[in-house]
Motif scaffolding. Structure first.
Motif, mmCIF file in Angstrom:
data_model
loop_
_atom_site.group_PDB
_atom_site.id
_atom_site.type_symbol
_atom_site.label_atom_id
_atom_site.label_comp_id
_atom_site.label_asym_id
_atom_site.label_seq_id
_atom_site.Cartn_x
_atom_site.Cartn_y
_atom_site.Cartn_z
ATOM 1 N N GLY A 30 0.797 -1.221 0.000
ATOM 2 C CA GLY A 30 0.000 0.000 0.000
ATOM 3 C C GLY A 30 0.828 1.268 0.000
ATOM 4 N N MET A 31 2.098 1.146 -0.340
ATOM 5 C CA MET A 31 2.967 2.320 -0.351
ATOM 6 C C MET A 31 3.105 2.854 -1.778
ATOM 7 N N ASP A 32 3.637 4.061 -1.891
ATOM 8 C CA ASP A 32 3.661 4.750 -3.176
ATOM 9 C C ASP A 32 4.985 4.605 -3.920
ATOM 10 N N GLU A 33 5.069 5.315 -5.051
ATOM 11 C CA GLU A 33 6.237 5.261 -5.914
ATOM 12 C C GLU A 33 7.510 5.704 -5.194
ATOM 13 N N ARG A 34 7.402 6.684 -4.294
ATOM 14 C CA ARG A 34 8.581 7.148 -3.562
ATOM 15 C C ARG A 34 9.153 6.026 -2.701
ATOM 16 N N ALA A 35 8.300 5.220 -2.093
ATOM 17 C CA ALA A 35 8.778 4.077 -1.308
ATOM 18 C C ALA A 35 9.513 3.093 -2.199
ATOM 19 N N ALA A 36 9.028 2.918 -3.435
ATOM 20 C CA ALA A 36 9.718 2.034 -4.378
ATOM 21 C C ALA A 36 11.084 2.590 -4.748
ATOM 22 N N VAL A 37 11.189 3.914 -4.923
ATOM 23 C CA VAL A 37 12.482 4.539 -5.236
ATOM 24 C C VAL A 37 13.460 4.298 -4.090
ATOM 25 N N VAL A 38 13.015 4.514 -2.858
ATOM 26 C CA VAL A 38 13.883 4.301 -1.698
ATOM 27 C C VAL A 38 14.310 2.832 -1.639
ATOM 28 N N SER A 39 13.370 1.922 -1.877
ATOM 29 C CA SER A 39 13.671 0.486 -1.820
ATOM 30 C C SER A 39 14.662 0.071 -2.901
ATOM 31 N N ILE A 40 14.433 0.523 -4.113
ATOM 32 C CA ILE A 40 15.318 0.138 -5.221
ATOM 33 C C ILE A 40 16.702 0.744 -5.041
ATOM 34 N N ALA A 41 16.784 2.009 -4.627
ATOM 35 C CA ALA A 41 18.090 2.623 -4.386
ATOM 36 C C ALA A 41 18.838 1.874 -3.286
ATOM 37 N N THR A 42 18.120 1.463 -2.251
ATOM 38 C CA THR A 42 18.736 0.706 -1.164
ATOM 39 C C THR A 42 19.274 -0.622 -1.679
ATOM 40 N N SER A 43 18.483 -1.319 -2.483
ATOM 41 C CA SER A 43 18.931 -2.597 -3.034
ATOM 42 C C SER A 43 20.085 -2.420 -4.021
ATOM 43 N N LEU A 44 20.070 -1.336 -4.788
ATOM 44 C CA LEU A 44 21.202 -1.062 -5.683
ATOM 45 C C LEU A 44 22.491 -0.931 -4.879
ATOM 46 N N GLN A 45 22.424 -0.241 -3.749
ATOM 47 C CA GLN A 45 23.613 -0.080 -2.917
ATOM 48 C C GLN A 45 24.011 -1.386 -2.242
ATOM 49 N N GLU A 46 23.048 -2.091 -1.700
ATOM 50 C CA GLU A 46 23.349 -3.278 -0.903
ATOM 51 C C GLU A 46 23.776 -4.487 -1.737
ATOM 52 N N SER A 47 23.154 -4.677 -2.907
ATOM 53 C CA SER A 47 23.409 -5.917 -3.660
ATOM 54 C C SER A 47 23.482 -5.732 -5.169
#
Length: 196
Positions: A87-104
């Motif tokens: 139920g979260m928005d596009e900004r949450a997806a940006v934060v999630s994807i950027a985090t995953s780009l950094q982590e893995s």
């Protein structure tokens, strides 16, 4: 920025981009940037995605960009699907994807042996010993994204924070500012895949 002004700016940017594309051989000898970034306005015509919400604070610092393979794109889509499910928005997806780009680098990493950071696993390098879940759960892209988003939801005012601060509050990384470098690519990926 109002809609009319945004469309004008995007139209001018599009003309400038098109002019550069069709310049062809006259500019072929010019040195290309080492790490060319996708232009966010190219995806601005995607219906239903307000690109102004993807990067509301502007990017911080030099941006990194990597070429993604099919597996990594599949993980982008899994993160977006889990974000929508939560139920979260596009900004949450940006934060999630950027985090995953950094982590893995958006790779669903198993245990890396001696190169492993403690017992970190999966897209977000979450640790079973820190309560993120079992190794099987953490290496499930939907589960790991939902776990990350659950942590993000608990951060008061995360929507008003710079991306790197929101991500760091959840991840508690030894490199707290590293997430910022992936914001533009993450936003471009969300703009491209949110409505697919």
């Amino acid at each position: 920025m109002n809609t009319m002004l945004r469309k004008s700016v995007l139209g001018i940017a599009g003309l400038a981009f098109t002019g550069g594309v069709f310049a062809g051989p006259a500019t072929a000898h010019a040195a290309a940037p080492v790490d060319a970034k996708p232009v966010a306005v190219v995806q601005a015509d995607k219906p239903g995605v307000d690109t102004g919400k993807l990067i509301p604070h502007g990017v911080q610092g030099t941006q990194s960009h990597i070429k993604l393979n099919d597996e990594q794109i599949g993980n982008v889509k899994a993160i977006i699907a889990a974000t929508k499910k939560s139920g979260m928005d596009e900004r949450a997806a940006v934060v999630s994807i950027a985090t995953s780009l950094q982590e893995s680098k958006l790779e669903n990493l198993g245990h890396l042996g001696e190169r492993n950071d403690h017992d970190s696993l999966g897209l977000f390098q979450q640790r079973p010993s820190s309560g993120w879940g079992t190794p099987e759960q953490i290496t499930d892209p939907q589960y790991s994204t939902m776990a990350f988003l659950k942590g993000l939801k608990q951060v008061d005012g995360w929507h008003d924070m710079p991306l790197t601060e929101a991500a760091q509050t959840v991840q508690v990384s030894a490199y707290p500012h590293a997430y910022a470098q992936w914001e533009q690519q993450a936003a471009d990926l969300v703009a491209q895949h949110w409505n697919n």
